[in-house]
Write an enzyme that holds these catalytic residues in place. Structure first.
Site, mmCIF file in Angstrom:
data_model
loop_
_atom_site.group_PDB
_atom_site.id
_atom_site.type_symbol
_atom_site.label_atom_id
_atom_site.label_comp_id
_atom_site.label_asym_id
_atom_site.label_seq_id
_atom_site.Cartn_x
_atom_site.Cartn_y
_atom_site.Cartn_z
ATOM 1 N N GLN A 135 -48.938 -40.703 1.629
ATOM 2 C CA GLN A 135 -49.824 -41.125 2.575
ATOM 3 C C GLN A 135 -49.837 -42.908 2.347
ATOM 4 O OE1 GLN A 135 -50.559 -38.616 0.831
ATOM 5 N NE2 GLN A 135 -52.499 -37.294 1.374
ATOM 6 N N ASN A 165 -60.347 -38.059 -5.970
ATOM 7 C CA ASN A 165 -59.252 -38.736 -5.108
ATOM 8 C C ASN A 165 -57.846 -38.525 -5.265
ATOM 9 O OD1 ASN A 165 -59.520 -40.736 -2.820
ATOM 10 N ND2 ASN A 165 -57.913 -41.988 -4.409
ATOM 11 N N LYS A 166 -56.992 -38.750 -4.387
ATOM 12 C CA LYS A 166 -55.887 -38.542 -4.346
ATOM 13 C C LYS A 166 -54.959 -38.292 -5.589
ATOM 14 C CE LYS A 166 -54.252 -36.856 -1.360
ATOM 15 N NZ LYS A 166 -54.138 -35.468 -1.075
ATOM 16 N N ASP A 212 -62.748 -38.998 -2.239
ATOM 17 C CA ASP A 212 -62.998 -37.411 -1.564
ATOM 18 C C ASP A 212 -64.309 -36.862 -1.911
ATOM 19 O OD1 ASP A 212 -59.892 -38.008 -1.372
ATOM 20 O OD2 ASP A 212 -60.486 -36.825 0.193
ATOM 21 N N ARG A 241 -56.907 -36.621 8.290
ATOM 22 C CA ARG A 241 -57.137 -36.654 6.843
ATOM 23 C C ARG A 241 -57.790 -37.747 6.465
ATOM 24 N NH1 ARG A 241 -55.151 -41.019 5.846
ATOM 25 N NH2 ARG A 241 -55.769 -40.757 3.686
ATOM 26 N N GLY A 242 -58.397 -37.727 5.009
ATOM 27 C CA GLY A 242 -59.103 -39.063 4.766
ATOM 28 C C GLY A 242 -60.449 -38.404 4.793
ATOM 29 N N ALA A 243 -61.232 -38.470 4.033
ATOM 30 C CA ALA A 243 -62.623 -37.900 3.753
ATOM 31 C C ALA A 243 -63.541 -38.284 5.130
ATOM 32 C CB ALA A 243 -63.363 -38.117 2.309
ATOM 33 N N ARG A 292 -60.873 -27.599 4.604
ATOM 34 C CA ARG A 292 -60.263 -28.085 3.252
ATOM 35 C C ARG A 292 -61.265 -28.143 2.331
ATOM 36 N NH1 ARG A 292 -56.811 -33.375 3.738
ATOM 37 N NH2 ARG A 292 -56.132 -32.746 1.694
HETATM 38 O O1 MRU Z 1 -55.072 -35.436 1.363
HETATM 39 P P1 MRU Z 1 -56.038 -36.623 2.017
HETATM 40 O O2 MRU Z 1 -54.784 -37.560 2.752
HETATM 41 O O3 MRU Z 1 -57.032 -36.254 3.111
HETATM 42 O O4 MRU Z 1 -56.344 -37.280 0.796
HETATM 43 C C1 MRU Z 1 -57.169 -38.434 1.177
HETATM 44 C C2 MRU Z 1 -57.438 -39.314 -0.030
HETATM 45 O O5 MRU Z 1 -57.432 -39.005 -1.354
HETATM 46 C C3 MRU Z 1 -58.286 -40.927 0.187
HETATM 47 O O6 MRU Z 1 -57.742 -41.626 -0.600
HETATM 48 C C4 MRU Z 1 -59.748 -40.450 0.341
HETATM 49 O O7 MRU Z 1 -59.944 -39.512 1.061
HETATM 50 C C5 MRU Z 1 -60.559 -41.507 0.712
HETATM 51 S S1 MRU Z 1 -60.185 -41.909 2.227
HETATM 52 C C6 MRU Z 1 -61.162 -43.178 2.763
#
Ligand code: MRU
Length: 346
Positions: free
Chosen positions: A195, A246-247, A236, A45-47, A88
């Site tokens: 996370q 973002n999250k 993201d 996970r993470g963009a 996703r």
């Molecule tokens: O749902 P996730 O864990 O994929 O979400 C990730 C985030 O929101 C991070 O903060 C974002 O992707 C930046 S990662 C460098």
């Protein structure tokens, strides 16, 4: 530092982020379907990491196609791209990486099918390498905004685990530490998927960077006490006007930061920009399973049959963002101009 993802001998190996911090287990993806499953279930996970995984997944898909000519090959690959692209919705790096792999395929239409497969593998490795370099460049730009002795609050995980390199937001922190600055981190736990608690706290502790874990509803308390000097988060997707997806919870942090005159920075590679969208209102927000909200550590914490909301991301409006740190430099308001300028650079 942990190696989140690598591509070796027809296998995409990734650390299983659903099992951290208790177990350090690696998952081997041998097909594009395995990669899609890993993205959907948040093994990865993470963009930026999702983008790298997608590129490697498309290379695996290409390798598995047995086609006599380019048109048949492309048609099959396109179908696999469509399916993977739906794994996703919010992180634009997924579509960005898939589109880049499709473009390279089209540009290689004069090559034999087996040479195209080699070319796609090279491209996936290049995307991975570029992400590592982008993290370093972002870190170098971003660390100039952070002073020695400061405490930086972060939300979610925008670290090595969210990228192929040393992270975006945590990359800025790591670069500041590498520059000899004394930096402390406050990590929001990031309900409901945790996370911050499971991943950010783990990777910073592994690197001996001082980190204090707090629950999301504590960050206002620490800001009011004067114990937060800056906020740095990842993204993201960033719309053309600088609105940031973002999250979930990031918007709340940004509002609190403004209230307490604390600078709010976003660190993200150019592949996270989506200039086709004029505002964050157009960014699709993933709705995740209610299970993640009504359970904690596999134990139910809410009554049965309760109505549950679970948007996995929120939008922070651009007026709350002091700067967007990219590998090509730091963008400031008006973002409509500064982001366009950065996106246009090579
Ligand atoms: O749902 P996730 O864990 O994929 O979400 C990730 C985030 O929101 C991070 O903060 C974002 O992707 C930046 S990662 C460098």
């Amino acid at each position: 530092m942990v190696k989140t993802i690598e591509y070796i001998d027809g296998v995409v190996r990734m650390i299983d982020q659903t099992r951290l911090p208790n177990e350090k287990v690696f998952v081997d993806c041998k097909t594009v379907e395995d990669v899609g499953h890993a993205i959907k279930t948040m093994i990865i996970r993470g963009a930026p990491a999702i983008g790298v995984a997608a590129a490697m997944g498309i290379s695996l898909a290409a390798d598995a196609i047995d086609a006599p000519d380019f048109d048949t090959f492309y048609e099959e690959l396109d179908t696999k791209c469509d399916t993977l692209g739906k794994s996703r919705p919010t992180a634009v790096n997924l579509a960005w990486a898939i589109n880049r792999m499709k473009r390279v395929t089209q540009e290689s239409n004069a090559l034999s099918v087996s040479d195209i497969k080699v070319r796609l593998k090279q491209e996936a490795l290049t995307i991975c390498e570029e992400d590592i370099l982008a993290n370093e460049a972002m870190g170098n730009h971003g660390q100039t905004l952070i002073e020695s002795g400061q405490t930086v609050l972060t939300h979610c995980n925008a670290g090595a685990l969210a990228t192929a390199g040393f992270g975006t937001a945590l990359g800025v922190i790591r670069a500041a530490v590498n520059a000899g600055k004394d930096i402390r981190v406050l990590a929001n736990e990031t309900r409901p998927f945790l996370q911050g608690a499971r991943l950010t706290a783990w990777e910073l502790k592994e690197d001996n960077i001082p980190v204090k874990l707090i629950t999301d509803n504590m960050c206002g308390f620490f800001m009011r006490k004067g114990e937060v000097d800056a906020v740095v988060v990842g993204a993201d997707r960033i719309a053309g006007n600088g609105d940031v997806a973002n999250k979930i919870g990031t918007y709340m942090v940004a509002v609190l930061a403004q209230k307490h005159n604390i600078p709010f920075y976003v660190a993200a590679p150019v592949s996270t920009l989506d200039l086709s969208l004029s505002s964050g209102d157009d960014i699709p927000i993933e709705e995740r399973s209610a299970e993640e909200v009504v359970t904690f550590n596999s134990k139910r914490i809410a009554p049965e049959h309760i109505d549950v909301g679970h948007p996995a991301f929120d939008i922070t409006p651009n007026e709350l963002v002091h700067a967007i740190i990219t590998e090509r430099g730091i963008a400031r308001a008006p973002f409509t101009d500064s982001l366009k300028q950065l996106a246009g650079q090579k």
